[in-house]
Each structure stands twice: as structure tokens, then as C-alpha cells.
Enzyme design. Structure first.
Site, PDB file in Angstrom:
ATOM      1  N   CYS A 149      68.506 103.269 119.690  1.00 43.29           N
ATOM      2  CA  CYS A 149      68.614 104.680 120.048  1.00 43.29           C
ATOM      3  C   CYS A 149      69.980 104.968 120.686  1.00 43.29           C
ATOM      4  O   CYS A 149      70.991 104.855 120.022  1.00 43.29           O
ATOM      5  CB  CYS A 149      67.430 105.077 120.941  1.00 43.29           C
ATOM      6  SG  CYS A 149      67.152 106.853 120.972  1.00 43.29           S
TER       7      CYS A 149
ATOM      8  N   HIS B 145      62.404 102.921 117.787  1.00 35.23           N
ATOM      9  CA  HIS B 145      62.165 102.055 118.954  1.00 35.23           C
ATOM     10  C   HIS B 145      61.165 100.938 118.662  1.00 35.23           C
ATOM     11  O   HIS B 145      59.966 101.105 118.925  1.00 35.23           O
ATOM     12  CB  HIS B 145      61.616 102.904 120.105  1.00 35.23           C
ATOM     13  CG  HIS B 145      62.633 103.805 120.719  1.00 35.23           C
ATOM     14  ND1 HIS B 145      63.479 103.402 121.728  1.00 35.23           N
ATOM     15  CD2 HIS B 145      62.951 105.098 120.454  1.00 35.23           C
ATOM     16  CE1 HIS B 145      64.274 104.403 122.082  1.00 35.23           C
ATOM     17  NE2 HIS B 145      63.975 105.441 121.323  1.00 35.23           N
TER      18      HIS B 145
ATOM     19  N   GLU C  61      60.781  98.353 120.421  1.00 33.97           N
ATOM     20  CA  GLU C  61      60.288  97.862 121.721  1.00 33.97           C
ATOM     21  C   GLU C  61      59.076  98.658 122.213  1.00 33.97           C
ATOM     22  O   GLU C  61      58.452  98.286 123.198  1.00 33.97           O
ATOM     23  CB  GLU C  61      61.425  97.849 122.752  1.00 33.97           C
ATOM     24  CG  GLU C  61      61.734  99.171 123.443  1.00 33.97           C
ATOM     25  CD  GLU C  61      62.579 100.136 122.604  1.00 33.97           C
ATOM     26  OE1 GLU C  61      62.622  99.979 121.372  1.00 33.97           O
ATOM     27  OE2 GLU C  61      63.173 101.057 123.206  1.00 33.97           O
TER      28      GLU C  61
END
Lengths: 76, 222
Positions: free
Chosen positions: B87, B195, B197
Site C-alpha cells: 500500500c 494487503h 497481512e
């Protein structure tokens, strides 16, 4: 010495913000607008003896992203 | 594997990535402040997290890319250290010159915050070895400036060299050729807007992201 650095999108790079402004002008009844491109103006105050190479370096290394933007410097 | 997470003023996914890395590696990452000049000596991965570094003043990622720690990141990336930018981290890596092109305001001007479908374009990189090429995965995105731009010549070269790691499988932000994630020429730097994560545990709504980190860990320790 005062400097004005104009940072503008390169021709051909899509400008969604310019397009939104264009659209808004149209909604206000301003029909004669052919195109809108949005840029930035950065004003700097630098030592009078700052040379052009240094000014150019500031533009290239930080103020403009030369992948997508052009810049132009005006000395006031 | 030891890892490091770079923290800028305004980073906000630094803890997400730290939790993900710890879950997968079993070792707490070293959190490295932007003002530091050096990376810890023994790390196998540096993560540049999402957020709004320096308020995204000037351009997203622009000021962060010129911070002291990024000089060390660029230097170590040049020596082959894996670097993952997610990002805002992707924006920082393009601004730092580690990846070509630029991330511009989303085509529709909206901040896009939702799950998106992605295609894994290559499984032969360090970062994507946990996937099959062509596989469909789902990651969340949350960004305003994810509209990838590069000139046609650069895009053709990137495609030809197999450097597109992830592609949006739906319309998201106007990205050129639907590019969502991009590798550098040596394949040791990945920048991506979605994302991974945030897809580590079943409770996150899926574990598609976990395989990126597991694959990465295996590839790095192999």
C-alpha cells in the site's frame, strides 16, 4: 529570492481530479471548457545566490515526480 | 527468519504487518524508525508498511522515500535483500526508485476500501512461491492512490519480464493493465497495493495472505 515551482502532469497522463473539476464546471453551466488539468504551485524562498543547478536538483529529487510530472520554475 | 518493519510518522499498518510476520516466522520483527540510518544486520526481509507516511504531503510516499532509513533500504535492496512494500509502502518504493512507474489518484477519485479479487501472475518469485500461477486470491484494499501508471514501453517490458506479480481481477482503481503488485528486475523487491497481512488468520475472513509470507520464508531460507 522567491521561486515559484509549477508542477503539472505530463501530457497523456490521466488526471482524474482535472476530469472531476471539468465535470463540476459543466454542472455549473460552464459549457465551453474543453479540458481541465490540475497541478500544484510550490513557493520557495531561497538564498539569492542559489544557482540553477541546485534549483533544478530540488525539483528533480523531490518537488516533482518526473515519471508523471513536468515542472517549470519562475524566479520572482 | 528475522525481519524488520520500517515505521514512518503516519504509518498505520506497521502493527498489522508485525503481527503477520511474527505469526509466520515465530520471531518478533524489529521495528525500525524512519530516522535511523541503518537496518539491523541480520534480517532476511524488510517490510515497508501501509499508512499515510508524513501525511502523504507533496505526493503519497514522496517524503518517506527521502528519509534516512530509505537510503539503507535502497542500498540493501541493491545487494539482494528482499523488500516488501504494501500500500503506502508500494508508493514509497516507487518514489524511492526501487520500482518503476508511479501510483496516482484512483480513477474514480474514491478511496477504495473493500476485498478485491486478484490473480497471481507468477509463482516463480520469492514472494509468490506459495501460490500457483493463475490462481485467484482475495485481499483487502484500502487506498486513495493506487492507480498504477507507467508509459507503454515500460509496461510492455514489465509484462515481458514477468514482473507483474498480482493483477486485479476486477475494476478497482484504474491501474494500467490492472497491475496490483510489481516486482523489480532482480525479483527481490515487491510492491503491492492490496494487503496480504490482513488475511493471515481464519478470523480475518481468509488466509490467502498467509501463504505469501509462508512462501517467502521458505524461499528465503532455502
Amino acid at each position: 529570492m522567491k521561486l515559484k515551482v509549477f508542477v503539472t502532469l505530463k501530457p497523456g497522463v490521466l488526471d482524474p481530479q482535472g476530469r472531476a473539476i471539468h465535470h463540476a464546471l459543466g454542472s455549473l453551466g460552464f459549457d465551453g471548457v474543453r479540458d481541465v488539468r490540475q497541478g500544484k504551485l510550490i513557493e520557495l524562498e531561497v538564498a539569492d545566490d542559489t544557482d540553477d543547478a541546485t534549483i533544478d536538483g530540488m525539483c528533480r529529487k523531490l518537488l516533482a515526480n518526473t515519471v508523471i510530472e513536468n515542472y517549470r520554475v519562475e524566479k520572482a | 527468519m528475522k525481519t524488520a518493519v520500517i515505521v514512518f510518522p503516519g504509518s498505520n499498518c506497521d502493527r498489522d504487518i508485525a503481527v503477520a510476520l511474527e505469526a509466520v516466522t515465530g520471531v518478533k520483527p524489529r521495528m525500525v524508525w524512519h530516522g535511523d540510518a541503518d537496518l539491523p544486520a541480520d534480517v532476511g526481509l524488510v517490510a515497508v508498511p501501509g499508512g499515510f507516511s508524513y501525511g502523504d504531503y507533496l505526493r503519497s510516499g514522496a517524503i518517506a522515500a527521502r528519509s534516512p532509513i530509505m537510503r539503507a533500504v535502497v542500498e540493501q535492496a541493491g545487494k539482494g535483500l528482499p523488500v516488501l512494500g504494501i500500500c503506502n509502502g508500494f508508493q514509497v518504493l516507487t518514489e524511492a526508485g526501487l520500482l518503476p512507474g508511479a501510483l496516482m489518484r484512483n480513477e474514480g477519485l474514491n478511496f477504495v476500501c473493500r476485498d478485491v479479487a486478484l490473480t497471481v501472475e507468477t509463482s516463480s518469485s520469492t514472494f509468490t512461491s506459495g501460490y500457483k500461477a493463475g490462481e485467484r486470491v482475495s485481499f483487502p484494499v484500502a487506498h486513495h492512490d493506487g492507480n498504477y501508471f507507467a508509459d507503454t514501453e515500460t509496461l510492455d517490458r514489465l509484462e515481458g519480464e514477468g514482473r507483474v506479480a498480482f493483477r486485479y481481477a476486477e475494476s478497482v482503481n484504474g491501474s494500467a493493465r490492472n497491475i496490483a503488485g510489481l516486482l523489480n528486475d532482480k525479483g527481490n523487491v515487491l510492491g503491492m497495493m492490496p494487503h496480504p497481512e490482513r488475511r493471515i488468520e481464519a478470523a480475518h475472513g481468509g488466509t490467502d495472505g498467509r501463504r505469501l509470507f509462508e512462501g517467502l520464508m521458505e524461499a528465503v531460507s532455502a
